[in-house]
Scaffold this active site. Sequence first.
Site, PDB file in Angstrom:
ATOM      1  N   GLY A  44      47.966  44.581  41.582  1.00 31.08           N
ATOM      2  CA  GLY A  44      48.214  43.336  40.879  1.00 31.08           C
ATOM      3  C   GLY A  44      47.120  43.073  39.866  1.00 31.08           C
ATOM      4  O   GLY A  44      46.023  43.631  39.959  1.00 31.08           O
ATOM      5  N   GLN A  49      41.765  38.098  34.401  1.00 35.54           N
ATOM      6  CA  GLN A  49      41.013  39.347  34.589  1.00 35.54           C
ATOM      7  C   GLN A  49      40.911  40.157  33.306  1.00 35.54           C
ATOM      8  O   GLN A  49      40.081  41.063  33.212  1.00 35.54           O
ATOM      9  CB  GLN A  49      41.652  40.204  35.690  1.00 35.54           C
ATOM     10  CG  GLN A  49      41.500  39.597  37.079  1.00 35.54           C
ATOM     11  CD  GLN A  49      42.174  40.464  38.128  1.00 35.54           C
ATOM     12  OE1 GLN A  49      43.384  40.373  38.313  1.00 35.54           O
ATOM     13  NE2 GLN A  49      41.417  41.299  38.807  1.00 35.54           N
ATOM     14  N   CYS A  87      40.337  44.308  44.812  1.00 35.07           N
ATOM     15  CA  CYS A  87      40.563  43.575  43.565  1.00 35.07           C
ATOM     16  C   CYS A  87      39.985  44.414  42.434  1.00 35.07           C
ATOM     17  O   CYS A  87      38.885  44.947  42.560  1.00 35.07           O
ATOM     18  CB  CYS A  87      39.857  42.219  43.644  1.00 35.07           C
ATOM     19  SG  CYS A  87      40.006  41.229  42.133  1.00 35.07           S
ATOM     20  N   LEU A  88      40.720  44.517  41.337  1.00 31.54           N
ATOM     21  CA  LEU A  88      40.242  45.326  40.214  1.00 31.54           C
ATOM     22  C   LEU A  88      38.967  44.747  39.602  1.00 31.54           C
ATOM     23  O   LEU A  88      38.259  45.451  38.878  1.00 31.54           O
ATOM     24  CB  LEU A  88      41.335  45.461  39.150  1.00 31.54           C
ATOM     25  CG  LEU A  88      42.545  46.316  39.571  1.00 31.54           C
ATOM     26  CD1 LEU A  88      43.637  46.271  38.507  1.00 31.54           C
ATOM     27  CD2 LEU A  88      42.124  47.758  39.852  1.00 31.54           C
ATOM     28  N   HIS A 129      46.838  36.477  46.421  1.00 28.12           N
ATOM     29  CA  HIS A 129      45.635  36.927  45.710  1.00 28.12           C
ATOM     30  C   HIS A 129      45.742  36.624  44.211  1.00 28.12           C
ATOM     31  O   HIS A 129      44.802  36.084  43.607  1.00 28.12           O
ATOM     32  CB  HIS A 129      45.458  38.435  45.959  1.00 28.12           C
ATOM     33  CG  HIS A 129      44.274  39.049  45.293  1.00 28.12           C
ATOM     34  ND1 HIS A 129      43.192  39.541  45.993  1.00 28.12           N
ATOM     35  CD2 HIS A 129      43.993  39.264  43.975  1.00 28.12           C
ATOM     36  CE1 HIS A 129      42.298  40.021  45.133  1.00 28.12           C
ATOM     37  NE2 HIS A 129      42.760  39.864  43.895  1.00 28.12           N
ATOM     38  N   GLU A 130      46.886  36.951  43.620  1.00 31.05           N
ATOM     39  CA  GLU A 130      47.032  36.787  42.164  1.00 31.05           C
ATOM     40  C   GLU A 130      47.143  35.309  41.770  1.00 31.05           C
ATOM     41  O   GLU A 130      46.599  34.896  40.737  1.00 31.05           O
ATOM     42  CB  GLU A 130      48.238  37.574  41.641  1.00 31.05           C
ATOM     43  CG  GLU A 130      48.194  39.078  41.914  1.00 31.05           C
ATOM     44  CD  GLU A 130      46.899  39.753  41.486  1.00 31.05           C
ATOM     45  OE1 GLU A 130      46.265  39.285  40.527  1.00 31.05           O
ATOM     46  OE2 GLU A 130      46.526  40.749  42.131  1.00 31.05           O
ATOM     47  N   HIS A 133      43.774  33.862  41.601  1.00 33.20           N
ATOM     48  CA  HIS A 133      43.063  34.175  40.346  1.00 33.20           C
ATOM     49  C   HIS A 133      43.324  33.101  39.291  1.00 33.20           C
ATOM     50  O   HIS A 133      42.439  32.758  38.505  1.00 33.20           O
ATOM     51  CB  HIS A 133      43.540  35.524  39.777  1.00 33.20           C
ATOM     52  CG  HIS A 133      42.748  36.707  40.246  1.00 33.20           C
ATOM     53  ND1 HIS A 133      41.387  36.822  40.060  1.00 33.20           N
ATOM     54  CD2 HIS A 133      43.124  37.840  40.888  1.00 33.20           C
ATOM     55  CE1 HIS A 133      40.959  37.970  40.564  1.00 33.20           C
ATOM     56  NE2 HIS A 133      41.999  38.614  41.083  1.00 33.20           N
TER      57      HIS A 133
HETATM   58 ZN   LIG Z   1      42.057  40.362  42.079  1.00 36.66          ZN
END
Ligand SMILES: [Zn+2]
Length: 180
Positions: A44, A49, A87-88, A129-130, A133
Amino acid sequence: MRAIRLFGDPVLTTPAEPVTTFDKELRRLVGDLTDTMLKAPGAGLAAPQISVGLRVFVYDVDDVVGHLVNPVLGELSAEQQDGEEGCLSFPGLYFPCPRAQRVVARGANMYGDPVVISGSDLLARCLQHETDHLDGVLFIDRMDPAQRKLMMRAIREAEWFGGPAPAVKASPHSILGAVR
Ligand SMILES: [Zn+2]
């Protein structure tokens, strides 16, 4: 392919603005997010981000690639899951993070049509999670204090982490079965 912002960048803790115009620019953003997520690769990716302060994310779970604009989470199950999460914006780090087992996300697609996504297991984890963000909330904010401490240590030792240790704020949301 856009540059992914890393933990410590203030853009990641800034709440994003709702999308009001469903235009070509939004569709380009969804395309950029999708390309960047698939290339990374990750499950995701949320617009903040890649330094875009809009309420949009993309996901790639169980071979389904999708996106959601202006998501609102509901019907979070009281039942929890406790698997590892990554997480990226925290490359290479995976830590256990409690999440609701099931959730329903309502929002729109990039054309403005209403969309409802019901998720369990990994998809439910990803949707939570997204959406976090977009509220400027990171998964480390969702961990219990002991786990958070372990993760902060791992972050300080990570090669990608250069700056001074940023303050980790407490999550503004209840993590247990909250409906919001
Ligand atoms: Zn993340």
